[in-house]
Motif scaffolding. Structure first.
Motif, PDB file in Angstrom:
ATOM      1  N   TYR A   1       7.588   2.477  -7.397  1.00 20.19           N
ATOM      2  CA  TYR A   1       7.432   1.150  -6.792  1.00 20.19           C
ATOM      3  C   TYR A   1       5.962   0.768  -6.649  1.00 20.19           C
ATOM      4  O   TYR A   1       5.595   0.035  -5.750  1.00 20.19           O
ATOM      5  CB  TYR A   1       8.153   1.080  -5.435  1.00 20.19           C
TER       6      TYR A   1
ATOM      7  N   PHE B   1      12.497 -12.228   1.006  1.00 20.27           N
ATOM      8  CA  PHE B   1      12.860 -10.972   1.668  1.00 20.27           C
ATOM      9  C   PHE B   1      11.816 -10.483   2.653  1.00 20.27           C
ATOM     10  O   PHE B   1      11.687  -9.295   2.900  1.00 20.27           O
ATOM     11  CB  PHE B   1      13.254  -9.922   0.624  1.00 20.27           C
TER      12      PHE B   1
ATOM     13  N   PHE C   1      12.302  -6.979  -3.874  1.00 20.92           N
ATOM     14  CA  PHE C   1      12.844  -8.206  -4.467  1.00 20.92           C
ATOM     15  C   PHE C   1      11.860  -9.376  -4.337  1.00 20.92           C
ATOM     16  O   PHE C   1      12.065 -10.423  -4.934  1.00 20.92           O
ATOM     17  CB  PHE C   1      14.189  -8.606  -3.837  1.00 20.92           C
TER      18      PHE C   1
ATOM     19  N   ALA D   1      22.784 -24.081   0.035  1.00 25.30           N
ATOM     20  CA  ALA D   1      23.252 -24.214   1.409  1.00 25.30           C
ATOM     21  C   ALA D   1      22.654 -25.485   1.991  1.00 25.30           C
ATOM     22  O   ALA D   1      21.789 -26.099   1.388  1.00 25.30           O
ATOM     23  CB  ALA D   1      22.807 -23.020   2.234  1.00 25.30           C
TER      24      ALA D   1
ATOM     25  N   ALA E   1      26.715 -18.748   2.465  1.00 29.27           N
ATOM     26  CA  ALA E   1      27.061 -17.825   1.388  1.00 29.27           C
ATOM     27  C   ALA E   1      25.814 -17.219   0.780  1.00 29.27           C
ATOM     28  O   ALA E   1      24.790 -17.892   0.628  1.00 29.27           O
ATOM     29  CB  ALA E   1      27.869 -18.545   0.312  1.00 29.27           C
TER      30      ALA E   1
ATOM     31  N   ASN F   1      12.066 -13.232 -11.084  1.00 26.39           N
ATOM     32  CA  ASN F   1      11.980 -11.772 -11.284  1.00 26.39           C
ATOM     33  C   ASN F   1      13.285 -11.043 -11.545  1.00 26.39           C
ATOM     34  O   ASN F   1      13.321  -9.813 -11.519  1.00 26.39           O
ATOM     35  CB  ASN F   1      11.291 -11.138 -10.061  1.00 26.39           C
TER      36      ASN F   1
HETATM   37  O1  3ON Z   1      21.237 -19.873   1.257  1.00 27.72           O
HETATM   38  C1  3ON Z   1      20.522 -18.962   0.539  1.00 27.72           C
HETATM   39  C2  3ON Z   1      21.273 -18.451  -0.640  1.00 27.72           C
HETATM   40  C3  3ON Z   1      20.355 -17.740  -1.489  1.00 27.72           C
HETATM   41  C4  3ON Z   1      20.634 -17.843  -2.949  1.00 27.72           C
HETATM   42  C5  3ON Z   1      20.078 -17.754   1.297  1.00 27.72           C
HETATM   43  C6  3ON Z   1      19.062 -16.944   0.524  1.00 27.72           C
HETATM   44  C7  3ON Z   1      17.675 -17.530   0.799  1.00 27.72           C
HETATM   45  C8  3ON Z   1      19.115 -15.541   1.043  1.00 27.72           C
HETATM   46  C9  3ON Z   1      19.304 -16.997  -0.957  1.00 27.72           C
HETATM   47  C10 3ON Z   1      18.407 -16.295  -1.851  1.00 27.72           C
HETATM   48  C11 3ON Z   1      18.701 -15.141  -2.454  1.00 27.72           C
HETATM   49  C12 3ON Z   1      17.822 -14.431  -3.362  1.00 27.72           C
HETATM   50  C13 3ON Z   1      16.522 -15.011  -3.715  1.00 27.72           C
HETATM   51  C14 3ON Z   1      18.239 -13.239  -3.855  1.00 27.72           C
HETATM   52  C15 3ON Z   1      17.502 -12.410  -4.767  1.00 27.72           C
HETATM   53  C16 3ON Z   1      17.990 -11.191  -5.140  1.00 27.72           C
HETATM   54  C17 3ON Z   1      17.263 -10.287  -6.005  1.00 27.72           C
HETATM   55  C18 3ON Z   1      15.926 -10.662  -6.475  1.00 27.72           C
HETATM   56  C19 3ON Z   1      17.770  -9.077  -6.397  1.00 27.72           C
HETATM   57  C20 3ON Z   1      19.033  -8.420  -6.073  1.00 27.72           C
HETATM   58  C21 3ON Z   1      19.265  -7.146  -6.511  1.00 27.72           C
HETATM   59  C22 3ON Z   1      20.457  -6.392  -6.184  1.00 27.72           C
HETATM   60  C23 3ON Z   1      20.609  -5.035  -6.323  1.00 27.72           C
HETATM   61  C24 3ON Z   1      21.905  -4.412  -5.991  1.00 27.72           C
HETATM   62  C25 3ON Z   1      19.532  -4.195  -6.754  1.00 27.72           C
HETATM   63  C26 3ON Z   1      19.593  -2.856  -6.805  1.00 27.72           C
HETATM   64  C27 3ON Z   1      18.393  -2.102  -7.067  1.00 27.72           C
HETATM   65  C28 3ON Z   1      18.322  -0.751  -7.186  1.00 27.72           C
HETATM   66  C29 3ON Z   1      19.506   0.132  -7.144  1.00 27.72           C
HETATM   67  C30 3ON Z   1      16.982  -0.114  -7.321  1.00 27.72           C
HETATM   68  O2  3ON Z   1      16.702   0.301  -8.602  1.00 27.72           O
END
Ligand code: 3ON
Ligand code: FE
Length: 487
Positions: free
Chosen positions: A19, A107, A64, A194, A229, A129
């Protein structure tokens, strides 16, 4: 804090190094290769993930929140070429010039200066990303809370924000999990927004987009669901889009007052059920949106869904709780054993009786499920996932697990004790006839060498070891998703 232990198949200090930021951009022919790249393996693997975790004194609060860095590995005539470039988002460019964070991350990454300088700044940092896909002649870097960035596939230069021929309006989200319908030749994706209210409270809008082979948006429909959600991924069948609305609540105040990131204000609600939202893809079917319920849990990723006998089956990686980082802790100090593992479940939904039956398929800690792209939305036999080295408990992903859903047979390829795996991407063998006729390509981080490698496995037989290991001359931080194109 966890310390080095002989009982663990990994070394937490080595894991942590994966990381570290990789600010360098490389462009070279890969020369250190063990085994042999199959000569018929021709095409390009694009992958995305956070590349930068700090700027000078400032560090991200969560991986993230790291700026999107694209890696491209091109395979031709048994040779391979590597290129990586940061997506030149508005935020990346501005922060690089300033030498400090100018944006808040979803995050929890904060701008310097404490809560006062963060309060009431609700500007999201579109960090591009999470995934990168080549479709309709366009290479798109995706992040689920904002618009895609378009890149030049030859140079990985950023061309700008992509509005899909004015389909998206500025600020419209386009999720990072598009699916490719192999028979209708469509890319299907969604956007989640949302913020609307009615007498029942907060509402979330889901817009579904279908793009044809030329990248033209040929279908767009919007729906409103009750409540907050957080939906990262979805699944399709020929007739439906399926979403899991995880049981979470959202308290916006710590975010608004500059104390926490929006993502840190998401609270898991174990007493509530998970809602399964089934949206028809074809309005002429006359079918309505259906909402079913199953027990509580948190799902990021789905492996696949398919229709059979008036039912829909879906295989998903579910966690008993939403993984949160503890207050005041660095994400690199993860105590794996204190978090619940992601496990593969089968949910079978009866559209007539509205019953949902759930079964644990695989107790081993797994993430990043993938299948042969020809089976997306259809019955399938093999699923491949990043997996922990040991059969139970939560641990970093060090292996790749293949599950035969028909016989229950398993195959495991492992990079333990010094290797850590990323998402495997399935590449069908040209002219292949069996579902597992192809390769799995994955980026591996070797914590002992502090370098990454790209491994090519024969998907039909993981037990025979890597077909080829392409050693990079540097490390690439743990990433998120990738995609393959024959071009
Ligand atoms: O109303 C909003 C809805 C929304 C889409 C609320 C909010 C601001 C939380 C939102 C935004 C969400 C975002 C930006 C999510 C981004 C997720 C992301 C970049 C990655 C997710 C990864 C998931 C997993 C399971 C990763 C696993 C990683 C490992 C096992 C390490 O190697
Ligand atoms: Fe994802």
């Amino acid at each position: 804090m966890q310390t080095k232990s002989t009982e663990l198949p990994y070394d937490i200090t080595q894991w942590r190094q994966g990381y570290r930021s990789q600010p360098q951009e490389y462009d070279y022919q890969i020369t250190e290769i063990d085994g042999q790249i199959p000569p018929e393996l021709t095409g390009t693997l694009f992958r995305n993930g956070p590349g930068l975790f700090d700027i000078n004194e400032d560090a991200v609060r969560h991986p993230f929140d790291g700026d999107g860095m694209i890696c491209r590995i091109t395979f031709k005539d048994g040779k391979a070429h590597f290129l990586n470039r940061f997506v030149q988002t508005e935020a990346y460019v501005a922060e690089k010039a300033a030498g400090k964070f100018l944006y808040r991350g979803v995050f929890g990454t904060q701008k310097a200066g404490g809560w006062l300088s963060n309060a009431f700044d609700v500007n999201l940092k579109n960090i591009a990303n999470t995934q990168v896909v080549y479709w309709g002649g366009k290479l798109l870097a995706l992040w689920e809370a904002a618009e895609p960035h378009r890149l030049d596939p030859k140079t990985l230069n950023t061309l700008g924000i992509e509005y899909l021929n004015n389909t998206l309006k500025p600020g419209d989200p386009f999720a990072a999990h598009p699916l490719f319908d192999p028979k209708q030749n469509r890319m299907v994706n969604f956007g989640l927004k949302a913020g609307k209210f009615d007498t029942t409270g907060l509402l979330t809008g889901i817009t579904i987009y279908e793009l044809d082979l030329d990248g033209k948006v040929v279908k767009e429909h919007s729906h409103t669901i009750p409540g907050f959600a957080f939906i990262h991924d979805f699944a399709i069948t020929p007739n439906y889009c399926i979403f899991f609305q995880n049981p979470v609540g959202f308290n916006p105040f710590p975010f608004l007052f500059g104390l926490k990131g929006a993502g840190e204000c998401v609270k898991f609600q174990p007493e509530k059920p998970t809602k399964i939202i089934i949206i028809p893809r074809n309005s002429h079917s006359g079918e309505k949106v259906q909402m079913l319920e199953t027990k509580s849990g948190f799902v990021f990723h789905h492996a696949n869904a398919f229709e059979h006998d008036g039912k829909i089956s879906i295989d998903s990686i579910a966690y008993a709780t939403f993984p949160e980082i503890e207050e005041g802790k660095d994400f690199r100090d993860t105590n794996f054993s204190s978090l619940s593992p992601g496990q593969l479940w089968r949910f079978e939904m009866d559209l007539q009786t509205r019953q949902v039956e759930s079964t644990l398929v695989e107790p081993r800690c797994c993430e990043f499920p993938t299948i042969n792209p020809a089976n997306v939305g259809y019955p399938y036999r093999y699923v491949y996932m990043g997996a922990a080295q040991t059969c139970n408990g939560n641990a970093p992903l060090q292996s790749i697990l293949k599950l035969d859903r028909e016989t229950g047979e398993q195959q495991l390829w492992t990079a333990a004790p010094t290797g850590y795996v990323n998402e495997p991407v399935f590449v069908p063998r040209p002219g292949g006839t069996q579902e597992d006729d192809g390769w799995l390509i994955a980026m591996i981080y070797d914590g002992a060498k502090d370098r990454s490698a790209v491994v090519v496995l024969d998907a039909a037989d993981l037990t025979k070891g890597a077909v080829a290991t392409l050693h990079l001359t540097h490390h690439i931080p743990y990433g998120l998703h990738g995609s393959w194109t024959d071009e």
